[in-house]
Design a protein around this motif. Structure first.
Motif, PDB file in Angstrom:
ATOM      1  N   TYR A 107       0.795  -1.203   0.048  1.00  0.00           N
ATOM      2  CA  TYR A 107      -0.013  -0.034   0.017  1.00  0.00           C
ATOM      3  C   TYR A 107       0.807   1.181   0.019  1.00  0.00           C
TER       4      TYR A 107
ATOM      5  N   LYS B 213       2.554   1.648  -3.400  1.00  0.00           N
ATOM      6  CA  LYS B 213       1.576   1.994  -4.385  1.00  0.00           C
ATOM      7  C   LYS B 213       1.011   3.406  -4.226  1.00  0.00           C
ATOM      8  N   THR B 214       0.940   3.867  -3.000  1.00  0.00           N
ATOM      9  CA  THR B 214       0.396   5.360  -2.743  1.00  0.00           C
ATOM     10  C   THR B 214       1.735   6.257  -2.781  1.00  0.00           C
ATOM     11  N   LYS B 215       1.784   6.912  -3.967  1.00  0.00           N
ATOM     12  CA  LYS B 215       3.120   7.733  -4.462  1.00  0.00           C
ATOM     13  C   LYS B 215       3.370   9.036  -3.362  1.00  0.00           C
ATOM     14  N   GLU B 216       2.444   9.645  -2.954  1.00  0.00           N
ATOM     15  CA  GLU B 216       2.109  10.537  -2.224  1.00  0.00           C
ATOM     16  C   GLU B 216       2.711  10.225  -0.736  1.00  0.00           C
ATOM     17  N   ILE B 217       2.445   9.115  -0.380  1.00  0.00           N
ATOM     18  CA  ILE B 217       3.023   8.927   0.812  1.00  0.00           C
ATOM     19  C   ILE B 217       4.526   8.331   0.647  1.00  0.00           C
TER      20      ILE B 217
ATOM     21  N   LYS C 154      -4.518   9.900   3.788  1.00  0.00           N
ATOM     22  CA  LYS C 154      -4.452   8.606   2.848  1.00  0.00           C
ATOM     23  C   LYS C 154      -4.365   7.361   3.279  1.00  0.00           C
ATOM     24  N   THR C 155      -4.511   7.209   4.616  1.00  0.00           N
ATOM     25  CA  THR C 155      -4.221   5.733   4.965  1.00  0.00           C
ATOM     26  C   THR C 155      -5.708   5.387   5.487  1.00  0.00           C
TER      27      THR C 155
ATOM     28  N   THR D  89       4.902  13.829  -9.187  1.00  0.00           N
ATOM     29  CA  THR D  89       3.654  13.339  -8.308  1.00  0.00           C
ATOM     30  C   THR D  89       3.788  14.174  -7.018  1.00  0.00           C
TER      31      THR D  89
ATOM     32  N   ASP E 149      -8.496  16.736  -0.612  1.00  0.00           N
ATOM     33  CA  ASP E 149      -8.545  15.371   0.151  1.00  0.00           C
ATOM     34  C   ASP E 149      -9.075  15.924   1.764  1.00  0.00           C
TER      35      ASP E 149
END
Length: 422
Positions: free
Chosen positions: A223, A226-230, A344-345, A405, A414
């Motif tokens: 996860y 795959k989550t580029k922001e994190i 995002k989590t 990104t 968000d």
């Protein structure tokens, strides 16, 4: 448009108790770390010994992080936090006895050092549970629409404790000595242990309770990647902390370069946290969600500049100002990163995501201490700090070019979505 309430999460009684518990823990932990740094360097007069403190805390914190996240997601959070605090009290008690002159009178210096390092190692193991547990517990105390606000106040509380803890440790070392300073630490930990039971037990949010550990760990790591922001935010912060670890060498600067003693050491150690605290207090009123990626990159670049100035300075007030502004820039970075993580989590993955974050960022504090110790030994203290700051600047520039990104990240939508969630 409805006016935002900067104190919204503070109107929840249980959240205030949580903040008090966190304050006591961070205050005690930061006090203890500073006291041990001072004691170890006083015994050895070797910067490498400060690097070893970081190494012994980093190894268990890093290797256990993912497993700790899995356990946190599977267990009830309040009782797990209480268990962690109880174990922390044993570490503090052990360090207290190791600094009683009559208790260690017949022991040689190496034995005392090895026992201190052993307790630091145990503390690293324990710390791998603290971060994910606290991160997950926040989400169970406040409603989703208050996550960004709660994250700001939680981080602010952390910074207040980080301001007062090191400064207080510096003065207690000067006025009372190392041993009595550690006695105060133990008392604060026990107070936090009693306070945590004022928080009610929370439901376990994981729908996959009892999931095989390997599958659970893989899901958490996947996860994050795959989550580029994190991934972008925590990777950038990890590298900046890793190479900007000048704080680990502060005992050397205080004793040998700036020659300001334990009182000056406490002031220098508190300066970054004061800067970060003031920044976080401002962000409770002025959100920084718009163009968050650019702000994050700019903040970490500024952090690198401050570290270079500190390394080159031989004048106390210039060093103090440089550390203060390193805290200001670090505060911006921390608020943005914590907001990204909270927004995002998913609830059922908070422990594992927080654990991956601790592997990237939390453990990099200790690895940064090790890096600083090694480079100080090889290059000299001043050169090591300047090298670290320069590597931070290079990292920011490469990230800005290679990760569009993150550069284009904007959290406004968000935050609006979460504010609309009951």
């Amino acid at each position: 448009m409805e006016k935002k309430d900067p104190y919204a999460s503070l109107r929840i009684k249980e959240f205030n108790i949580f903040l008090l518990v966190r304050f006591l823990l961070v205050f005690a932990w930061s006090m203890q770390f500073i006291i041990i740094e001072w004691q170890v360097y006083s015994l050895t007069k070797d910067p490498w010994s400060l690097g070893l403190i970081g190494a012994f805390e980093f190894l268990p914190a890093f290797t256990m992080a993912l497993f700790a996240g899995h356990i946190v997601d599977q267990k009830e959070k309040r009782n797990l936090l209480a268990l962690c605090i109880g174990a922390f009290s044993l570490i503090s008690l052990g360090l207290y006895f190791l600094t009683i002159p009559s208790f260690v009178a017949d022991w040689n210096e190496k034995t005392v050092l090895y026992l201190i390092y052993s307790l630091v190692f145990f503390g690293g193991f324990l710390r791998s549970f603290f971060g994910p547990t606290i991160f997950s517990l926040i989400a169970l105390i406040v409603p989703k629409k208050l996550y960004p606000n709660a994250a700001t106040w939680s981080s602010t509380t952390w910074q207040i404790a980080s301001v007062l803890g090191p400064a207080f440790a510096g003065y207690t070392i000067y006025l009372m000595g190392v041993n009595l300073s550690l006695c105060i630490v133990f008392g604060l930990v026990m107070l936090s242990f009693l306070m945590v039971f004022l928080i009610k037990r929370k439901p376990i949010m994981n729908p996959k309770k009892g999931e095989p550990i390997i599958k659970s760990l893989r899901e958490g790591v996947d996860y994050v990647f795959k989550t580029k922001e994190i991934l972008g935010a925590i990777t950038l912060d990890m590298i900046s902390v890793l190479f900007g670890g000048a704080i680990a060498l502060l005992p050397v600067f205080a004793q040998d370069i700036l020659e300001v003693g334990s009182k000056g050491f406490g002031v220098l150690r508190a300066a970054p946290a004061i800067g970060a605290f003031l920044t976080m207090l401002i962000t409770a009123y002025i959100p920084i969600s718009k163009n968050a990626g650019i702000k994050l990159l700019s903040a970490i670049f500024g952090f690198g500049v401050c570290i270079i100035v500190f390394g080159l300075s031989k004048i106390f007030w210039i060093s103090l100002v440089a550390l203060f502004f390193s805290g200001v820039t670090d505060g911006v970075s921390m608020v943005i990163r914590q907001t990204i993580l909270q927004l995002k989590t998913p609830d059922h993955m908070r422990g594992r995501v927080a654990s991956v974050n601790s592997m990237f960022v939390g453990s990099s504090n200790e690895l940064g201490a090790l890096e600083s110790g090694i480079t100080a030994k090889l290059m000299g203290t001043v050169t090591a700090v300047v090298f670290g700051g320069s590597m931070t600047l290079i990292t920011v520039l490469i990230t800005a070019i290679k990760n569009p990104t993150l550069r284009k990240l904007d959290l406004t939508k968000d935050m609006e979505a979460h504010e609309a969630t009951p």
